[in-house]
Design a protein around this motif. Structure first.
Motif, PDB file in Angstrom:
ATOM      1  N   HIS A  44      -8.518  -6.176  -2.595  1.00  0.00           N
ATOM      2  CA  HIS A  44      -6.541  -7.054  -2.652  1.00  0.00           C
ATOM      3  C   HIS A  44      -7.286  -7.995  -2.330  1.00  0.00           C
ATOM      4  N   LYS A  81       3.489  -4.219  -0.208  1.00  0.00           N
ATOM      5  CA  LYS A  81       4.008  -3.800  -1.951  1.00  0.00           C
ATOM      6  C   LYS A  81       4.023  -4.454  -2.735  1.00  0.00           C
ATOM      7  N   ILE A 102       1.561  -6.223  -4.307  1.00  0.00           N
ATOM      8  CA  ILE A 102       0.477  -6.038  -5.168  1.00  0.00           C
ATOM      9  C   ILE A 102       1.266  -4.229  -5.795  1.00  0.00           C
ATOM     10  N   PRO A 103       1.935  -4.500  -6.471  1.00  0.00           N
ATOM     11  CA  PRO A 103       3.352  -3.484  -6.756  1.00  0.00           C
ATOM     12  C   PRO A 103       2.829  -2.392  -7.802  1.00  0.00           C
ATOM     13  N   GLN A 104       1.558  -2.831  -8.180  1.00  0.00           N
ATOM     14  CA  GLN A 104       0.835  -1.465  -8.968  1.00  0.00           C
ATOM     15  C   GLN A 104      -0.191  -0.444  -7.975  1.00  0.00           C
ATOM     16  N   LEU A 105      -0.125  -0.647  -6.490  1.00  0.00           N
ATOM     17  CA  LEU A 105      -0.417   0.212  -5.766  1.00  0.00           C
ATOM     18  C   LEU A 105      -0.101   1.555  -5.080  1.00  0.00           C
ATOM     19  N   THR A 106      -0.790   2.522  -5.796  1.00  0.00           N
ATOM     20  CA  THR A 106       0.265   3.820  -5.127  1.00  0.00           C
ATOM     21  C   THR A 106       1.075   3.827  -3.445  1.00  0.00           C
ATOM     22  N   GLU A 109      -2.842   4.373  -1.889  1.00  0.00           N
ATOM     23  CA  GLU A 109      -3.333   3.283  -1.510  1.00  0.00           C
ATOM     24  C   GLU A 109      -2.951   2.459   0.112  1.00  0.00           C
TER      25      GLU A 109
END
Length: 142
Positions: A44, A81, A102-106, A109
């Motif tokens: 990423h 995020k 990178i909004p899909q990261l938990t 992560e």
């Protein structure tokens, strides 16, 4: 069963290698987070920030400014995020671009990535915990 043992030995070797290569006084937990973070960083972040966190000239800032990483610790999760707009000073240089989030990261992560960045490119020996990231994300502006 034999494959599981080989995999465990492989990952144990990676963790030991990471501890020895980066910071000699990292805890096992921090080293594990950093190893996981390295994979996510490569997927990423590396394209813009470089394989060694060196950045790309005036386009993308380096991630090696220990002072910035320390002072901005509580906002780094928000940057990962949600991205960043507007000027930022890194190593005395002003960068005035836009970084996509990178909004899909938990949360875990993000904790992995930040542990990797701060221990590999910065001077930290601390783990970014999932709880720290969640707290930071709750308080950041969206």
């Amino acid at each position: 069963m034999r494959n599981k043992i080989i995999c465990l030995l492989f990952f144990a070797g990676l963790i030991i290698a990471f501890i020895g290569a980066c910071q000699p006084n990292l805890s096992i937990e921090t080293a594990q987070y950093a190893v996981n973070g390295q994979k996510l960083y490569l997927a990423h972040c590396q394209n813009c920030h470089g394989s060694k966190g060196e950045g790309l000239g005036q386009l993308y800032p380096a991630l090696t400014d220990t002072s910035f990483l320390t002072k901005q610790r509580s906002s780094l999760a928000c940057i990962v995020k949600n991205g960043l707009e507007g000027p930022i000073e890194i190593h005395g240089k002003i960068f005035d671009g836009s970084m996509p989030g990178i909004p899909q990261l938990t949360s875990v992560e993000i904790a992995y990535i930040l542990t990797y960045v701060t221990t590999t490119f910065g001077n930290s020996t601390e783990t970014y915990t999932q709880e720290e990231v969640q707290k930071s994300l709750e308080s950041c502006k969206k």
